[in-house]
Design an enzyme around this catalytic site. Structure first.
Site, mmCIF file in Angstrom:
data_model
loop_
_atom_site.group_PDB
_atom_site.id
_atom_site.type_symbol
_atom_site.label_atom_id
_atom_site.label_comp_id
_atom_site.label_asym_id
_atom_site.label_seq_id
_atom_site.Cartn_x
_atom_site.Cartn_y
_atom_site.Cartn_z
ATOM 1 C CD GLU A 1 160.929 -63.574 41.045
ATOM 2 O OE1 GLU A 1 161.383 -62.629 40.382
ATOM 3 O OE2 GLU A 1 159.858 -63.491 41.682
ATOM 4 C CD1 TRP A 2 162.475 -64.729 47.832
ATOM 5 C CD2 TRP A 2 164.035 -63.363 47.001
ATOM 6 N NE1 TRP A 2 163.688 -65.276 48.127
ATOM 7 C CE2 TRP A 2 164.685 -64.459 47.622
ATOM 8 C CE3 TRP A 2 164.820 -62.373 46.415
ATOM 9 C CZ2 TRP A 2 166.059 -64.600 47.674
ATOM 10 C CZ3 TRP A 2 166.205 -62.500 46.461
ATOM 11 C CH2 TRP A 2 166.810 -63.605 47.084
ATOM 12 N N GLY A 3 158.769 -62.676 44.345
ATOM 13 C CA GLY A 3 157.821 -61.781 43.703
ATOM 14 C C GLY A 3 158.430 -60.584 43.003
ATOM 15 C CG ASP B 1 165.652 -68.943 48.710
ATOM 16 O OD1 ASP B 1 165.123 -67.926 48.232
ATOM 17 O OD2 ASP B 1 165.759 -69.135 49.943
ATOM 18 C CG ASP C 1 162.278 -64.750 53.574
ATOM 19 O OD1 ASP C 1 161.927 -65.277 52.500
ATOM 20 O OD2 ASP C 1 163.407 -64.893 54.073
#
Length: 491
Positions: free
Chosen positions: A194-196, A160, A216
């Protein structure tokens, strides 16, 4: 004659197929198929708690993974999210399982999962601490953490991106875990989370087998719709290849009140919306990792008489008090002990929650004399809706291809998506993101099939052949938030 844009896109995408980050990790060539603990587990027979796990619930879930049919459908990944690590590292600086939840260590559950024929995955974080549990992150510990993952036999690591302030670019600090995992000599699949935020599709393929391309996902329509739009926005040259996949985050398929609430949101999508979730994740070549309870658990029996034929003393098992609920002191061998078969007894007013060989047992009975309490009983279970969706092998096959992910065939139009299959077939999604019924059809050329060819069309949710079509597939009614998933073949 100009080549139609649909054919051009498919040819461009096929041309991008090449090897990426291949370290021989199991299940990494294709999008990962798996299950995650994120909203799925709880202590004892209690309702699932967001990001909870312990030895007993993990072993029961591993049994259920097989029994509910996930393994037979092709799922191989069994993943623990931010639930497993102790809040402190050990005296040598290594990660360790939460001491009261995993009294026999993490390797015990890794081995248990491997014995079931599945791959085992663990969560960590690039920063100083994890996102939810505040557990130790891998900052300044990449080598130590990778070494212990390899020692335990871990096959897949998700990292994460919380608490990374001052660490520089994700492109740089994610390399640390990638290099450390490869240095162990054990093939371990690396999943960046990395959540983009820094376009990981542009650089992730050199260091990981997948990367989160968005924030998420939760089981509500607004979240699902937003992530599908984010997938469509990824440039075609970065739309996935073997060992390098854009991850749309975990599936919440079929979750309602039976699951924990992810990020404080209860999943509430309709059956139509859940089929759309699975359809669009599949055609987008995203990893398909579902987080959902896969068993029903109930507290064990309680009796004033021993329900087992023989009663052992506490030296024959490992039993500790987790939480004392009584005013009376609980003393091992005097006021509590083992009975064998995962059960226990209490006496002299002792009441509490106990761990018997790593499994939680609640023995909270008033009254004089001995009380006998049994272990939690879990029955493998998923709903009929979840069986219909998660075990649909025709839809799963759309996902399990080495070809680049599907995408809209026309600029500015989200309603028709196409993905070329390895054998030359084409998967087509008729997707209605709107709140009213929509009529959707398509030109064969737009999905990469010559107008002169005859295409046989199959509906993958109805498991029904729709017939043969030339030049155009006629408009059909697609209800709000529905996806009709088709497979076209010219052979």
């Amino acid at each position: 004659m100009a080549i139609p844009r649909g054919i051009t896109l498919l040819l461009m995408s096929i041309a991008t197929i090449c090897k990426a980050y291949d370290n021989q990790a199991p299940g990494s060539r294709l999008p990962v198929l798996g299950w995650s603990s994120w909203v799925a587990l709880g202590p004892g027979g209690q309702h699932p708690i967001f990001d909870y796990c312990d030895e007993a619930s993990v072993k029961a879930a591993a049994d259920a993974f097989v029994e509910v049919g996930l393994k037979d459908a092709g799922y191989t990944g069994f993943h623990l999210d931010d639930c497993w690590a102790n809040v402190d590292r050990n005296s040598s600086g290594y990660l360790q399982g939460e001491l009261d939840h995993f009294p026999n260590g993490i390797k015990t559950v890794v081995d248990y999962v491997h014995d079931k024929g599945m791959d085992f995955g663990l969560y960590t974080c690039a920063g100083s601490h994890t996102c939810v549990g505040g557990r130790p992150g891998s900052k300044d510990h990449s080598t130590q953490d990778a070494d212990v993952f390899a020692e335990w036999g871990v096959d897949w690591v998700k990292q994460d991106n919380c608490n990374t302030q001052g660490m520089g670019r994700p492109e740089d600090y994610y390399k640390l875990m990638s290099q450390a995992l490869n240095a162990t000599g054990r093939p371990i699949c690396f999943a960046m989370c990395e959540w983009g935020q820094d376009n990981p599709w542009e650089w992730g393929g050199a260091i990981a087998q997948s990367w989160r391309m968005s924030g998420d996902h939760t089981g509500v329509w607004s979240s699902t719709k937003a992530i599908i739009r984010a997938s469509a926005a990824i440039p075609s040259q970065y739309s996935g290849r073997p060992y390098a996949w854009n991850d749309m985050d975990m599936l919440e398929t079929g979750n309602y009140e039976q699951a924990a609430h992810a990020n404080g949101k209860e999943s509430n999508m309709t059956s139509v919306e859940y089929k759309t979730e699975f359809s669009m994740w599949s055609i987008s070549a995203s990893p398909l990792v579902v987080t959902t309870p896969i068993m029903n658990c109930t507290p064990g029996n309680v009796s004033k008489t021993a329900p087992w034929s023989s009663v052992q003393d506490s030296s024959s098992c490992r039993i500790v008090v987790k939480t004392q609920l009584s005013k009376a002191t609980c003393t091992k061998d005097t006021s509590f002990g083992c009975t064998g078969n995962g059960g226990m007894w209490t006496d002299d007013g002792c009441r509490g929650t106990f761990l018997v060989d790593g499994q939680q047992v609640v023995c909270d009975q008033d009254g004089v004399g001995k009380h006998y309490c049994g272990p939690v009983k879990c029955v493998p279970f998923i709903t009929e809706l979840q069986k219909e969706i998660l075990l649909n092998k025709e839809v799963i096959d759309i996902n399990q291809q080495v070809t680049p992910q599907g995408r809209p065939v026309l600029d500015g139009d989200m309603s028709v998506w196409a993905r070329r299959m390895e054998n030359g077939d084409v998967a087509v999604a008729l997707y209605n993101e709107d709140d009213q019924l929509k009529m959707i059809g398509f030109e064969m050329e737009h999905v990469g099939i010559p107008a002169s060819a005859t295409a046989k069309v199959r509906d993958l949710w109805k498991h029904q052949d729709l017939g043969s079509f030339n030049n155009r597939f006629p408009e059909v009614a697609v209800t709000p938030h529905e996806t009709i998933l088709l497979r076209l073949s010219t052979a």
